[in-house]
Write a protein that holds these residues in place. Structure first.
Motif, PDB file in Angstrom:
ATOM      1  N   GLN A  48       0.841  -1.204   0.000  1.00  0.00           N
ATOM      2  CA  GLN A  48       0.000   0.000   0.000  1.00  0.00           C
ATOM      3  C   GLN A  48       0.878   1.258   0.000  1.00  0.00           C
ATOM      4  N   ALA A  49       2.004   1.229   0.709  1.00  0.00           N
ATOM      5  CA  ALA A  49       2.927   2.367   0.718  1.00  0.00           C
ATOM      6  C   ALA A  49       3.415   2.656  -0.704  1.00  0.00           C
ATOM      7  N   GLU A  50       3.736   1.611  -1.429  1.00  0.00           N
ATOM      8  CA  GLU A  50       4.179   1.795  -2.815  1.00  0.00           C
ATOM      9  C   GLU A  50       3.049   2.323  -3.691  1.00  0.00           C
ATOM     10  N   GLN A  51       1.828   1.893  -3.421  1.00  0.00           N
ATOM     11  CA  GLN A  51       0.660   2.391  -4.159  1.00  0.00           C
ATOM     12  C   GLN A  51       0.466   3.890  -3.877  1.00  0.00           C
ATOM     13  N   ILE A  52       0.630   4.300  -2.644  1.00  0.00           N
ATOM     14  CA  ILE A  52       0.516   5.711  -2.274  1.00  0.00           C
ATOM     15  C   ILE A  52       1.608   6.513  -2.974  1.00  0.00           C
ATOM     16  N   ASP A  53       2.824   6.013  -2.940  1.00  0.00           N
ATOM     17  CA  ASP A  53       3.952   6.668  -3.603  1.00  0.00           C
ATOM     18  C   ASP A  53       3.636   6.896  -5.082  1.00  0.00           C
ATOM     19  N   GLU A  54       3.145   5.868  -5.737  1.00  0.00           N
ATOM     20  CA  GLU A  54       2.809   5.959  -7.163  1.00  0.00           C
ATOM     21  C   GLU A  54       1.685   6.976  -7.394  1.00  0.00           C
ATOM     22  N   TYR A  55       0.672   6.956  -6.547  1.00  0.00           N
ATOM     23  CA  TYR A  55      -0.446   7.893  -6.694  1.00  0.00           C
ATOM     24  C   TYR A  55       0.047   9.345  -6.568  1.00  0.00           C
ATOM     25  N   LEU A  56       0.909   9.606  -5.582  1.00  0.00           N
ATOM     26  CA  LEU A  56       1.416  10.966  -5.395  1.00  0.00           C
ATOM     27  C   LEU A  56       2.260  11.424  -6.582  1.00  0.00           C
ATOM     28  N   TRP A  57       2.970  10.501  -7.231  1.00  0.00           N
ATOM     29  CA  TRP A  57       3.743  10.855  -8.424  1.00  0.00           C
ATOM     30  C   TRP A  57       2.828  11.206  -9.596  1.00  0.00           C
ATOM     31  N   GLN A  58       1.619  10.674  -9.583  1.00  0.00           N
ATOM     32  CA  GLN A  58       0.704  10.904 -10.704  1.00  0.00           C
ATOM     33  C   GLN A  58      -0.109  12.191 -10.575  1.00  0.00           C
ATOM     34  N   LEU A  59       0.010  12.899  -9.452  1.00  0.00           N
ATOM     35  CA  LEU A  59      -0.707  14.161  -9.299  1.00  0.00           C
ATOM     36  C   LEU A  59      -0.224  15.168 -10.328  1.00  0.00           C
ATOM     37  N   ASP A  60      -1.083  16.092 -10.670  1.00  0.00           N
ATOM     38  CA  ASP A  60      -0.756  17.171 -11.595  1.00  0.00           C
ATOM     39  C   ASP A  60       0.524  17.876 -11.123  1.00  0.00           C
ATOM     40  N   PRO A  61       1.455  18.210 -12.058  1.00  0.00           N
ATOM     41  CA  PRO A  61       2.715  18.853 -11.650  1.00  0.00           C
ATOM     42  C   PRO A  61       2.514  20.121 -10.815  1.00  0.00           C
TER      43      PRO A  61
END
Length: 149
Positions: A48-61
């Motif tokens: 789940q931590a890795e999923q959160i990390d990935e989600y935060l990287w996908q936020l608008d710049p």
């Protein structure tokens, strides 16, 4: 004194987005970061931590949130640090966002704790147990409905 807010996730929110709780937690972390707070986002597990990390990287710049998994990133961690049970966060942080099943015993070291009451009955019972544990630790408790981010 530590203050905790339990956000209640509705069945409709869960039905519209199976990962609503995770997404809401990420938006809470982003909002706290923009307000100048350092955040520790405690995931249920490493996956789940890795999923959160990935989600935060996908936020608008334009909405980028400096973050890292524990053990990565700059010394002392970035403004938003993501971990999972069994690890220790780096440095002093003001806000704990708990996505785990248990109330972490270190919650009292934060000024604010964010936790959740999911719509699933089994998960609700775990949330009730966390609520009791926080109360026994002397944490001031509130509840609120989770607003769609």
């Amino acid at each position: 004194m530590t203050h905790a807010t339990f956000y209640i996730i509705s069945e409709q929110q869960h039905a519209e987005d199976n990962d609503f709780q995770l997404h809401f937690a990420c938006h809470q972390a982003a909002m706290s970061y923009r307000q100048g707070h350092k955040v520790y986002l405690l995931a249920a597990d490493k996956a789940q931590a890795e999923q959160i990390d990935e989600y935060l990287w996908q936020l608008d710049p334009d909405n980028f949130v400096p973050h890292n998994l524990i053990g990565e990133g700059p010394r002392g961690g970035s403004p938003v640090e993501i971990g999972w049970p069994g690890l220790r966060h780096s440095g002093r942080r003001g806000i704990l966002i708990n996505l785990g099943q248990d109330a972490p015993n270190f919650a009292v070291t934060f000024s604010q704790v964010v936790d959740f009451v999911p719509c699933d009955e089994k998960q609700k019972q775990l949330a009730r147990e966390r609520y009791k544990q926080y109360r026994q630790a002397g944490i001031q408790l509130n509840t609120a409905n989770a607003a769609t981010p």
